[in-house]
Design an enzyme around this catalytic site. Structure first.
Site, PDB file in Angstrom:
ATOM      1  N   HIS A  27       0.121  12.046  10.601  1.00 47.38           N
ATOM      2  CA  HIS A  27       1.311  12.112  11.486  1.00 47.38           C
ATOM      3  C   HIS A  27       2.469  10.799  11.312  1.00 47.38           C
ATOM      4  O   HIS A  27       3.551  11.246  11.386  1.00 47.38           O
ATOM      5  CB  HIS A  27       0.580  11.687  12.785  1.00 47.38           C
ATOM      6  CG  HIS A  27      -0.252  12.708  13.246  1.00 47.38           C
ATOM      7  ND1 HIS A  27      -1.817  12.421  13.148  1.00 47.38           N
ATOM      8  CD2 HIS A  27      -0.023  14.065  13.885  1.00 47.38           C
ATOM      9  CE1 HIS A  27      -2.217  13.619  13.827  1.00 47.38           C
ATOM     10  NE2 HIS A  27      -1.377  14.583  14.118  1.00 47.38           N
TER      11      HIS A  27
ATOM     12  N   GLY B  98       4.493  19.129  10.439  1.00 47.77           N
ATOM     13  CA  GLY B  98       3.789  19.111   9.131  1.00 47.77           C
ATOM     14  C   GLY B  98       3.803  20.412   8.390  1.00 47.77           C
ATOM     15  O   GLY B  98       3.556  21.587   9.039  1.00 47.77           O
TER      16      GLY B  98
END
Ligand code: PAF
Length: 284
Positions: free
Chosen positions: A37, A149
């Site tokens: 993250h 992502g």
């Protein structure tokens, strides 16, 4: 870093920072933050002037038998990590702020076809839940860019398609998958793995790399290659959901005119459903 829990509060803060020429970047998350993250935050910081991170465990994207209740909630630790990473604003609403009505009566955003295959086939309604909440976050925060992502490759395509179809003024940017030293993709769900499952889980990425190397060697019988990859994964004693070779642009089954490819897999190691993927050369 300011934390806001209400829509009115975060909109007020954004009104203050949104000057002409100031670009806002959003990194949407469900919390329990790890290096993966934080690398998305770094990517956003390279591209914009102000970075907003959202933390919201979205019930609409969990099936009835999934891990909504035990999904790790670590807001205090997440806040410290984001402050150290130089994030400007954290939006951490509670359930009633995002869904004031019962979920069954809430408007949904559906992205057909892309949402129905692979993870969407085994998790019905999952991508509708993702698209709905991401659309809400885009409406609330109105970012110029949003970073997701590449590990959740199907999710990335679903969001790109939603942005295109709904003409949303957001640029969707993908961030590379971060991996543990043995190759396992970083994921909040790795926390569910026992020690022995953790060792076996590295076979997911190894199998994807092995399959990629066969394609690079010239193999074009993808159906047979998928079966061999599934056999390899069976030896890791996982419960395989799928291992698939697909067109990177739209996840369709490749034919002789195939463009760039993506190899994707999803498998259960104990209580952890793990996903991973590799783009073949040219698909990035
Ligand atoms: O990838 C995630 O963490 C979630 O699916 C997202 C994009 C934050 C939506 O809830």
């Amino acid at each position: 870093m300011h934390t806001e829990t209400t829509i009115a509060g975060i909109r007020g803060r954004l009104r203050d920072v949104r000057q002409p020429g100031t670009r806002i970047g959003l990194v949407p998350t469900m919390g329990n933050l790890h290096e993966g993250h934080l690398s998305l935050v770094d990517k956003a910081r390279e591209l914009v002037d102000r970075v907003v991170v959202s933390i919201f465990v979205n019930p609409l994207q969990f099936g009835p038998d999934e891990d909504l209740e035990r999904y790790p909630r670590t807001l205090a630790a997440d806040r410290d990590k984001l402050a150290s990473a130089g994030v400007d604003l954290l939006f951490a609403p509670d359930l009633a702020e995002i869904y004031p009505k019962p979920l069954s009566r809430t408007t949904r955003v559906a992205v057909p076809e892309l949402s129905d295959v692979l993870c969407g086939a085994s998790r019905p309604g999952h991508f509708q839940g993702v698209a709905t909440v991401v659309n809400m976050l885009f409406n609330i925060l109105q970012p110029d860019i949003a970073v997701f992502g590449q590990k959740d490759y199907q999710q990335l395509l679903v969001i790109r398609r939603m942005v295109e179809d709904l003409h949303l003024p957001v640029q969707v940017v993908s961030g590379a998958t971060l991996r543990e030293p043995d190759g396992l993709a970083m994921s909040s769900r790795n926390a569910y793995l026992s020690d022995s499952e953790r060792v076996r889980a590295r076979e997911l990425y190894r199998t994807l790399r092995w399959s990629r190397d066969r394609i690079r060697d010239g193999v074009t019988d993808y159906a047979s290659l998928e079966r061999q990859a599934a056999d390899r994964l069976a030896q890791a004693r996982c419960r395989l959901d799928y291992v698939a070779i697909r067109q990177a642009a739209d996840l369709s089954v490749p034919d002789e005119r195939a463009g760039p490819l993506v190899l994707l897999a999803a498998a259960w190691f104990g209580a952890a459903r793990l996903i991973d993927n590799i783009l073949l050369d040219g698909a990035d």
